[in-house]
Scaffold this active site. Structure first.
Site, mmCIF file in Angstrom:
data_model
loop_
_atom_site.group_PDB
_atom_site.id
_atom_site.type_symbol
_atom_site.label_atom_id
_atom_site.label_comp_id
_atom_site.label_asym_id
_atom_site.label_seq_id
_atom_site.Cartn_x
_atom_site.Cartn_y
_atom_site.Cartn_z
ATOM 1 N N GLU A 1 1.215 -0.853 0.364
ATOM 2 C CA GLU A 1 0.391 -0.284 0.381
ATOM 3 C C GLU A 1 1.062 1.083 0.333
ATOM 4 O O GLU A 1 1.498 1.766 1.218
ATOM 5 C CB GLU A 1 -0.818 0.020 1.157
ATOM 6 C CG GLU A 1 -1.807 -1.055 1.155
ATOM 7 C CD GLU A 1 -2.982 -0.507 0.649
ATOM 8 O OE1 GLU A 1 -3.395 -0.023 -0.550
ATOM 9 O OE2 GLU A 1 -3.794 -1.880 0.667
ATOM 10 N N CYS B 1 -2.495 8.968 2.006
ATOM 11 C CA CYS B 1 -2.305 8.520 0.910
ATOM 12 C C CYS B 1 -2.782 9.019 -0.325
ATOM 13 O O CYS B 1 -2.544 8.828 -1.850
ATOM 14 C CB CYS B 1 -1.704 6.732 0.768
ATOM 15 S SG CYS B 1 -3.113 5.934 2.205
HETATM 16 P P1 NAD Z 1 9.928 6.939 4.639
HETATM 17 O O1 NAD Z 1 10.205 6.081 3.574
HETATM 18 O O2 NAD Z 1 11.266 7.629 4.935
HETATM 19 O O3 NAD Z 1 9.508 6.094 5.803
HETATM 20 C C1 NAD Z 1 7.639 5.533 6.159
HETATM 21 C C2 NAD Z 1 7.936 4.598 6.949
HETATM 22 O O4 NAD Z 1 8.593 3.534 6.700
HETATM 23 C C3 NAD Z 1 8.186 4.690 8.422
HETATM 24 O O5 NAD Z 1 7.654 4.310 9.427
HETATM 25 C C4 NAD Z 1 9.821 4.184 8.548
HETATM 26 O O6 NAD Z 1 9.614 3.147 9.987
HETATM 27 C C5 NAD Z 1 9.554 2.691 7.819
HETATM 28 N N1 NAD Z 1 10.836 2.183 6.380
HETATM 29 C C6 NAD Z 1 11.710 3.359 6.053
HETATM 30 N N2 NAD Z 1 12.751 2.365 5.889
HETATM 31 C C7 NAD Z 1 12.487 1.405 6.140
HETATM 32 C C8 NAD Z 1 13.035 0.177 5.607
HETATM 33 N N3 NAD Z 1 14.181 -0.080 5.160
HETATM 34 N N4 NAD Z 1 12.632 -0.958 6.136
HETATM 35 C C9 NAD Z 1 11.109 -0.655 6.628
HETATM 36 N N5 NAD Z 1 10.752 0.216 7.456
HETATM 37 C C10 NAD Z 1 10.871 1.105 6.929
HETATM 38 O O7 NAD Z 1 9.318 8.129 4.262
HETATM 39 P P2 NAD Z 1 8.416 9.533 5.398
HETATM 40 O O8 NAD Z 1 9.794 9.847 4.717
HETATM 41 O O9 NAD Z 1 8.459 9.453 6.507
HETATM 42 O O10 NAD Z 1 7.050 9.654 3.949
HETATM 43 C C11 NAD Z 1 7.399 10.477 3.007
HETATM 44 C C12 NAD Z 1 6.977 9.588 2.315
HETATM 45 O O11 NAD Z 1 6.577 8.862 2.926
HETATM 46 C C13 NAD Z 1 5.350 10.259 1.106
HETATM 47 O O12 NAD Z 1 5.897 11.504 0.347
HETATM 48 C C14 NAD Z 1 4.444 9.221 1.070
HETATM 49 O O13 NAD Z 1 4.533 8.936 -0.175
HETATM 50 C C15 NAD Z 1 5.125 8.054 2.727
HETATM 51 N N6 NAD Z 1 3.542 7.839 2.659
HETATM 52 C C16 NAD Z 1 3.027 6.715 2.796
HETATM 53 C C17 NAD Z 1 2.528 6.580 3.651
HETATM 54 C C18 NAD Z 1 1.121 5.822 3.079
HETATM 55 O O14 NAD Z 1 -0.128 5.365 3.710
HETATM 56 N N7 NAD Z 1 0.390 5.077 1.738
HETATM 57 C C19 NAD Z 1 2.093 6.473 4.875
HETATM 58 C C20 NAD Z 1 3.403 7.287 5.068
HETATM 59 C C21 NAD Z 1 4.221 7.550 4.114
#
Ligand code: NAD
Length: 482
Positions: free
Chosen positions: A250, A284
């Site tokens: 997702e 999202c």
């Molecule tokens: P990010 O990708 O850095 O982090 C998002 C989540 O992923 C965090 O909870 C983090 O703990 C986890 N994560 C990061 N690296 C990981 C790894 N290697 N393995 C497992 N988990 C990992 O993003 P961000 O800077 O927090 O947010 C920016 C972007 O993230 C937004 O532009 C959006 O697209 C996306 N986002 C989407 C949703 C959604 O509901 N679809 C939710 C949060 C963020």
């Protein structure tokens, strides 16, 4: 530091401090000040969680669906009874207004209820075969699951995965967001108190890449489910392919909104702006890029700007707040870049709202008009409180512009014409289409994206199916010598 619960890991039915060397500081986004600190999971904790999920898998799979139903229903009731206690924690750590936090916790209880019920209907089928034979298709739990959840909806994203997995008979390890841990802890407290057997659901927090690397390489796991960014999706997707895991992804969205000239423009602009600024735009499937028919565009822009200007922005826990701070510094920096980019391309930035003074991650609810299609607010996922608006005249052309993206999660059309609603909803390349509504997410309907927005579904019948695999049993009478 403000009063905040101790954050611990939940492994093998026990709450324990992380044994890792590093520490997480949870910040209040409304002040940028710490709420608490906690120790990350160490590799030993992750291995214990894997053992727990592996060892309890057979028992949980063999637990009668009726019993799984009872436990999930109890957990839902407990969560519902704790809305008032859990909502302020969610608002403190994530930033959203109390009303939204209450609604999210209540929705999470509804999600658990849905899955509880639906798990009892994980039907197989009998296929017609030759006389004396039985061609059977049975449903089995896919096996232990690793789930990764984000910070924007720290309750619903956890319950969607936990509910689906447990209802289907799978065990699960959730790595919830380290930025919003108290909400995930509150959900897991309900599961534990509802009588979930030890080890069936586990919760860890730590260094995300370290946890996903360790977990996804484990032979215990059979599935990985992520709600998060496209980048993290790709990382986990590669690991999953290498280790033969099935996936549900997702990921992000950038939902187009097409508004025709036959609508009540004031009402539609208000509904769209309200949905856009919910959770400070960190949703999202939020309506994101607005294509408004030339004849009603001026009025639409005026109404959206007036809505943004009137929004009361402040700390989520303050009862009068209608829009909170962004959840973290990264989102605030991104909004500044998006607005600068749009300005440099000639758009009109109507910084229609206000932001409180101070160090919190506040960004004023912003409406940007006359945005060119190549501005980043149109091409990228904004994930924040910026509402870009452009105009259209021709239906085919606006459908082409709406579909000209790598994303495919949400999409919306507003019209009084049945013919247009059908035409546009058929033509939009997205997993979800809202026709005259901004609500795309319900427990009863499948939620999922296409293209770069991911694959697989949560909620609906499909939400349980996602945690099942099928087995074809082709049964013939015993073979005898002639
Ligand atoms: P990010 O990708 O850095 O982090 C998002 C989540 O992923 C965090 O909870 C983090 O703990 C986890 N994560 C990061 N690296 C990981 C790894 N290697 N393995 C497992 N988990 C990992 O993003 P961000 O800077 O927090 O947010 C920016 C972007 O993230 C937004 O532009 C959006 O697209 C996306 N986002 C989407 C949703 C959604 O509901 N679809 C939710 C949060 C963020």
């Amino acid at each position: 530091m403000q009063s905040f619960p101790e954050i611990r890991q939940f492994i093998q039915g026990e709450w324990r401090r992380g044994s890792g060397k590093s520490v997480e500081t949870v910040l209040n986004p409304a002040t940028a000040r710490p709420l608490t600190e906690f120790a990350h999971a160490g590799l030993g904790d992750i291995d214990d969680a894997l053992d727990a999920a592996g060892e309890s898998a057979r028992r949980w799979r063999n637990t009668a669906p009726e019993e799984r139903y009872r436990i999930l229903r109890r957990a839902a009731d407990l969560l519902r009874s704790r809305v008032e206690a859990a909502a302020p924690l969610l608002s403190l750590e994530q930033g959203k207004p109390l009303a939204e936090s209450r609604a999210e916790i209540a929705a999470s209880a509804d999600i658990l209820d849905w899955y509880a019920e639906e798990g009892r209907r994980a039907y197989g089928r009998i296929v017609p075969g030759a006389p004396g034979t039985r061609l059977m298709v049975t449903a089995e739990p896919v096996g232990p699951v690793a789930a990764f959840t984000p910070w924007n909806f720290p309750a619903t994203t956890v319950t969607r995965k936990v509910g689906g997995a447990l209802a289907a008979g799978c065990t699960i390890i959730v790595k919830a967001s380290e930025e919003t841990p108290a909400t995930a802890v509150a959900v897991f407290e309900c599961l534990a108190e509802a009588g979930l057997p030890l080890g069936v659901a586990n919760l860890v927090f730590g260094v995300p890449a370290q946890i996903s690397e360790r977990m996804l390489k484990s032979p215990v796991l059979r599935k990985v489910s992520l709600t998060g960014s496209i980048g993290v999706g790709r990382t986990l997707g590669h690991l999953a392919v290498d280790h033969d895991l099935v996936t549900t992804m997702e990921l992000g969205g950038n939902a187009p909104v097409i508004v025709f000239d036959d609508v009540d423009v004031e009402a539609v602009a208000t509904a769209c702006a309200s949905a856009k600024f919910r959770n400070a735009g960190q949703v999202c499937n939020a309506p994101s890029r607005f294509y408004v028919h030339e004849r009603v565009a001026d009025r639409f822009i005026e109404c959206a700007a007036a809505f943004a200007a009137a929004l009361r922005v402040g700390p989520g826990v303050q009862p009068s707040t209608q829009m909170g701070a962004l959840a973290n510094r990264r989102r605030l920096d991104a909004m500044i870049e998006f607005a600068d980019d749009a300005r440099s391309r000639g758009a009109t930035v109507l910084c229609a709202g206000n932001r409180p003074e101070g160090d919190g991650y506040f960004f004023a609810p912003t409406v940007i008009a006359e945005v060119p299609d190549n501005a980043k607010v149109m091409t990228d996922e904004v994930f924040g409180p910026i509402m870009p608006i452009t105009r259209f005249l021709d239906v085919d052309d606006v459908i082409r512009r709406a579909n000209d993206t790598t994303y495919g999660l949400g999409s919306f059309v507003f019209t009084a014409s049945l013919e247009r609603a059908t035409l546009v909803s058929d033509a939009l390349e997205a997993g979800l289409v809202g026709v005259n509504t901004t609500v795309l997410s319900r427990p009863e309907t499948p939620f999922g994206g296409i293209k770069a927005s991911g694959h697989g579904y949560e909620s609906g019948v499909e939400g349980v199916e996602a945690y099942l695999r099928r087995k074809a049993i082709l049964q013939h009478p015993p073979i005898h010598s002639a």
